[in-house]
Structure formats: C-alpha cells, structure tokens
Design an enzyme around this catalytic site. Structure first.
Site, PDB file in Angstrom:
ATOM      1  N   GLU A 508       0.848  -1.179   0.000  1.00 36.89           N
ATOM      2  CA  GLU A 508       0.000   0.000   0.000  1.00 36.89           C
ATOM      3  C   GLU A 508       0.894   1.244   0.000  1.00 36.89           C
ATOM      4  OE1 GLU A 508      -3.832  -1.600   2.573  1.00 36.89           O
ATOM      5  OE2 GLU A 508      -2.156  -0.656   3.639  1.00 36.89           O
ATOM      6  N   ILE A 509       0.700   2.124  -0.959  1.00 39.67           N
ATOM      7  CA  ILE A 509       1.448   3.382  -1.019  1.00 39.67           C
ATOM      8  C   ILE A 509       0.457   4.507  -0.750  1.00 39.67           C
ATOM      9  CG2 ILE A 509       2.868   4.902  -2.444  1.00 39.67           C
ATOM     10  CD1 ILE A 509       3.899   2.469  -3.908  1.00 39.67           C
TER      11      ILE A 509
END
Length: 661
Positions: A508-509
C-alpha cells in the site's frame, strides 16, 4: 549485467528491421508482418522463424497471430528454398510466447461470446497440423517466458532448447485465471513428462526454470542465451538427418499411467489434494483432472475436443471472471502511474534505499530490495537488533540455495548489497552519514509510535538529499500526522508492507494531502522493482486492507458470545473460499497488533456502525496473558514448528468468559 547485454544483443532484430520495433501500435512491418520479425531466414538449410509482436512487449497467441503463422509457413514451403528443418525463436529480449491474448479472452467474455472460444482452441490445433504436414522437423528455441499457450506451442514442436537465464520460465498457469490449458496442454504435458509430474504443474500453475525442465524431460537441451540460436539450428539439422526415437517409459510411469490401480490412485490423491486446498470452490482444478484423465490413451483429436469444451465451460464461470479481473489489476499495479511526475533518468538511476529498523518487517524489506538489485542500508538502534536482521536476510537466502532456487554466487551477491549500521558505539555512524547522502528512498520500519517515528525521521532528514523520499511503514497512523513532524513534508508518504515481506505481494502506497507526485513516482518505482503489487490508498485509518478486515474481525467477539468456537468459526469462513479463518489470521497478525488496529478503527467516525461488535477487552486480555499468536508460540492456537493445535486455555477463556458476556 554482462549476461543481460549479451541477451539483448543476441535477440535484437536484424539491422534492416530494428526501426520496425518502434512503429506505432496497430501497425505492421513494411513486409506486412505484425506478429513475426519478417520472412524466415534460411541458415544452412534451416528456416529460422522469429516471433515478434510489433504492437506489444510480449508475444502472445491470438487468432490473428495464428493466421499470420499459416501464411508465413505457406510462403516458406512454396518458396522453393532448400529447407530441411525449422526453428521458432523470439526476437524479444525476455519472452518466447507469454501465453494467450488475455485481452481477446476478456473481450469475448464481456460480449457473451464464450462459445466462440471452442473454435479459437481448435483452430490452433489445425494451424499447427498444417505446419507439421510439411514434414519439416521443428525446434522451439526458448528464452524468457514460455507460459500457457507459449508452452503448448513449444510442446507441439519436435525438440525444445531453453536458455539457463533466470528470465526463462516454463509453465501452464491457466488455473490461476480459473481456466485450463486450451491448446492441448492437458494432453501433451502428461504424455511428455509423465502423469505424476504434469498434474501438479497444471493444477498449481507451477513455473519451472530450464535446468528443472531438462530434468523433467520438458526440454531436450539447455544452453547459455548467446548459444541459443546456433544450438537450435544445429539440433534442427540433426533431426532432419536422423529423427529422435521415442523415449521408453520408466517403470514408475508404466505403473501410474498404464496400470489401472496405479492410475486411479494418482487421480484419487490429486482430487483429495484439490479438495483440501480449495474446499471445492475452484472448478478449474476439477476440470483439469477430468481433462487429463480423459486424455490418457485417447486419440489427440478426442482429447483436444474434450479440453476445448472444458475451456469454454470454465470461461463462463464467475470464478474465471473474478480471477481475470484480479490478473488485470495485478498487471496494472506493475506500471508506475506517476512516471510522468519526474524525469525518466531519476527513476532509472534509483538504486539506493535505507531501511531503518532491522526487525522482521525491516529485514524483510531489506531482503526483497537487495534481491532485486537495490543497494540497501539497514540500520537498527542496537548491534543485537542489526545482527538478527542481517541473519534473517542471510538465512532466507540460504534456504533458497538449499532448495536450489538460488545459486550460491547470487546469494553472496545479494547479501553484499546490504550494509548494516547501528546506533551503539562502533556502529559506523560516520559511514552511515556518507551513505545517507546517496539515498533515494528511506523506509522506516520501527514500532507503531508517532513520537518514535518523528524521532527516527528527525535523525535522518538532515543527512539525505532534499528530494530523498521518507516513507513510513505504519499500518494505522495517519500519514499526515507523520509528515507534520518532518522537514520538507512533501517528500513523506506511507509504504505499508505486509508480513512476511518476502512472501506477501501487496504494497500500500499512501500519500498525504501535500505529498509531491515526484515522491510517489519514486515510491512506486521502488515497490515495483521489489516485485510488489503496488496500490495507491487514501490516507484514512486502516488504509485499504485493515479497513476491509477490521469490521470482519470485530465480529469475532460477538460470535464467540453466541457460542461459536474458534475452530468452528475458522472452518465456516474457509468453507466460503477464504484462505484462512479470522481466528488464525488474528494469531498470524498478533493480538497486540489487532488490538492497536481495533482501537484505531473504533476512533474513526467514518466507519459508522461497521465496528459496533468490536470487543477490545477480549484482545486486551489476550495481550495481558501473552497470547499474542504465532510470534509467542501461543494465541488461540498453540504453535510447535509447522503444527498448530487449539490452545485449551484460550478455548476455556472463550467459553467461560466471553460467552458469559
């Protein structure tokens, strides 16, 4: 590096054709070829046919490609040239044929034209029948991905040569799309390498490298990439002079294929394994078993018809639609959506990362970074913590060497990319400062404490370049809060990995409101290079995964109060198709982490009533008792090695305390 240069040069298009590779999409070469580099080149009586889809990086199979192959072959046969054999080789630097055109398949499914796929499958057999009717022996020269229909293409050839490059992988991964091989794979692979080897490959979608393929009998020879074309031409010429003799069956193959009780035993065990792994939720696996069983001893035409009909049935299933959608999402996650936010050179030259915190998470991030060629600075507060992190990386790589998945040289090269530092005396403070000036991305992987994260970034921020990305691996703290205590907050973002990092593919960014797109470009570049599936997530409590999981986990307590036992709950959820139940998941994550996430999500007003059933008291009791899960050897289950059994104390706690409430 040298090997990759050699491969690129070896498979570059001839000078007269190189400009064609840059043609816009949907265009063909000047001589009319879209899927091949040009007319076959005859070398010492061997026609070398170069596969080269002008409109894509990967060669894929489609009806249009098959039609062009027939035209090319007819031209070769009628040319009057003294041709005695043929070689199929790719002009691409990293793939032979990567499989069928998924876009074509998806379009037919969307249009409700799945029945037309029967003709697509059968026309492929007819096309190759026409090629084989010439009587020319055909050699497949394989470098790079040879998957799905690509492997089935190679299986239809008389001889297969594969390079020992790490890029070369062979397999039939259709089951991962909820399908089965549709071009003869369920018939040809068992016939070539045996039932007991072929079934696991097809059922699991396993990919094998060249040396393993040679051992299985899937390919006939292996070589260095630079020797591929010359060796393939040599073998083709030899086949023209002296055809290969069929290999005699081993006694094991005779027992498991030609003796009814042995054959029945193999299929019985395969079916039991599928039941155990899928719970009956994966129709493709059962169709594969039936297709392989129906193909044993059958005429090829009969086996191909049965297989094609099964392919159509599976193409109509919701499972296939969902898995193809997942495949499309994964493919999209491998592209840097922020690439235009910075210069191509900035991303191309990105090669230095730091990981602050050498625990399991930090060490895992260091490992996947070094394995993909990044230079890694791993830093911990203590010498002991750093030693454990470095041992973790080396230990995981040693396991790969032992299992022959990694060469000892490559293991040593990977380890050498990780430089270790710590904050105690003799920890290399001055050397770390020098290294910090070269860093492109810093990833902190310390405890979930905002003040600690601010302290860590405060120590490194003055040492790095102004455009060095500062990423936090938090699972719950708002990224905006982390950025608020850091100089140049526009370079701060979240990179949330999942444990164990070497196995878990999602990343997850998370940008905050002020994150610079150029920082996002670098974060995506690092994540993609690490081999992760990168998704952009809003800066909200729980981000994506935990925000999805938290409401489900909140229902565990109420179900316990209703009298459901931990084992019953896990079994019920797994029967719905989930890979693990919520109780086992809580043990894997850790009760302490679960408690932290639960408190975070309860404090989030936007969750509404979705957390109404949450019971922090239950998790708090487990934390107080030290029942954190697998990491402490005891949670809802007791863990001894790979075995787990119900924790009698936890079961008693659930039945006497939680149920009463």
């Amino acid at each position: 590096m040298l090997a990759s240069v050699v491969v690129a040069r070896r498979f570059a298009a001839p000078r007269a054709l190189r400009s064609l590779s840059a043609l816009p999409k949907e265009q063909s070469s000047a001589d009319g070829y879209q899927f091949f580099a040009g007319p076959p080149e005859v070398i010492d009586g061997v026609a070398v046919v170069r596969l080269d889809n002008k409109n894509a990086k990967m060669n894929t199979l489609s009806p249009n490609m098959q039609d062009e192959a027939k035209e090319l072959w007819q031209g070769l046969v009628s040319s009057g040239q003294n041709v005695k054999a043929a070689v199929f080789i790719s002009a691409k630097p990293d793939n032979f044929i990567a499989g069928a055109d998924i876009g074509m398949l998806a379009a037919k499914k969307k249009a409700g034209e799945e029945d037309s796929l029967l003709e697509v499958c059968m026309s492929g057999h007819k096309m190759f029948d026409e090629l084989k009717a010439s009587g020319l022996p055909i050699v497949a020269a394989i470098h790079g991905a040879c998957l799905g229909g690509g492997l089935e293409w190679a299986l239809k050839c008389d001889y297969r040569v594969a390079t020992q490059s790490p890029k070369t992988k062979l397999g039939l991964p259709e089951v991962k799309l909820g399908l089965l091989p549709g071009w003869g794979g369920t018939y040809a692979l068992p016939k070539l390498i045996g039932l007991t080897e072929a079934l696991p490959m097809i059922l699991q979608g396993k990919e094998v490298r060249a040396d393993k393929a040679k051992k299985l009998g899937l390919v006939d020879a292996v070589c260095d990439p630079a020797s591929l074309e010359s060796l393939a031409i040599k073998k083709a010429a030899e086949l023209a002079e002296k055809p290969m003799k069929p290999k005699a069956k081993s006694w094991m193959r005779w027992v498991t294929e030609d003796v009814s009780f042995g054959r029945d035993f193999v299929f019985k065990k395969a079916t039991e394994s599928v039941e155990k792994l899928t719970g009956g939720k994966y129709p493709a696996a059962y169709e594969i078993i039936n297709a392989v069983k129906g193909g044993l001893g059958a005429e090829p035409s009969v086996a191909f018809q049965q297989e094609a009909e099964a392919f159509v049935r599976l193409a109509k299933t919701p499972e296939s639609s969902a898995l193809i959608g997942l495949f499309d999402g994964i493919t999209a996650s491998k592209k840097n959506r922020y690439a235009n936010a910075t210069t191509p050179g900035a991303l191309k030259n990105l090669e230095n990362v730091a990981v602050l915190g050498a625990g399991l998470m930090g060490a895992g991030v260091a490992q996947v970074s070094a394995e993909k060629g990044l230079n890694v600075v791993l830093k911990d507060v203590s010498a002991g913590g750093l030693a454990k992190g470095l041992d973790y990386v080396a230990g995981n790589l040693d396991k790969k060497v032992k299992r022959r998945r990694l060469a000892a040289y490559d293991r040593n090269t990977t380890v050498s990319r990780v430089s270790g530092y710590h904050d105690e005396a003799g920890g290399g403070a001055d050397a770390f400062k020098r290294k910090a000036q070269q860093l492109d991305v810093v990833i902190e992987a310390v405890f979930e404490d905002l003040d600690l994260k601010h302290k860590v970034f405060a120590g490194v921020a003055p040492l790095v370049k102004d455009d060095c990305v500062l990423a936090t691996n938090t699972s719950a703290i708002p990224i905006g809060n982390v950025a608020a205590g850091v100089p140049n907050p526009e370079r701060v973002l979240g990179m949330h990995y999942f444990s164990p990092v070497p196995q878990m593919q999602l990343l997850e960014i998370i940008p905050h409101a002020g994150t610079d797109p150029a920082a996002m470009a670098k974060a995506f570049a690092v994540g993609i290079k690490q081999g992760k599936f990168c998704i952009e997530v809003a800066d909200v409590p729980g981000f994506y995964v935990n925000r999805c999981l938290a409401p489900m986990m909140a229902e565990v307590g109420p179900l316990f109060r209703d009298g459901v036992t931990p084992e019953q709950l896990d079994k019920a959820i797994k029967s719905m198709g989930m890979p693990v139940g919520p109780v086992t998941l809580l043990d894997e994550v850790g009760a302490d982490v679960g408690l932290h996430v639960q408190h975070t999500m309860l404090a989030d007003g936007s969750m509404g009533g979705r957390m109404a059933g949450a019971d922090p008291g239950m998790l708090q009791t487990m934390v107080d008792k030290g029942w954190l899960g697998r990491k402490t050897g005891k949670g809802f289950f007791v863990y001894k090695g790979k075995k787990k059994t119900p924790n009698a104390e936890a079961v008693d706690f659930v039945s006497k305390e939680i149920k009463k409430a």
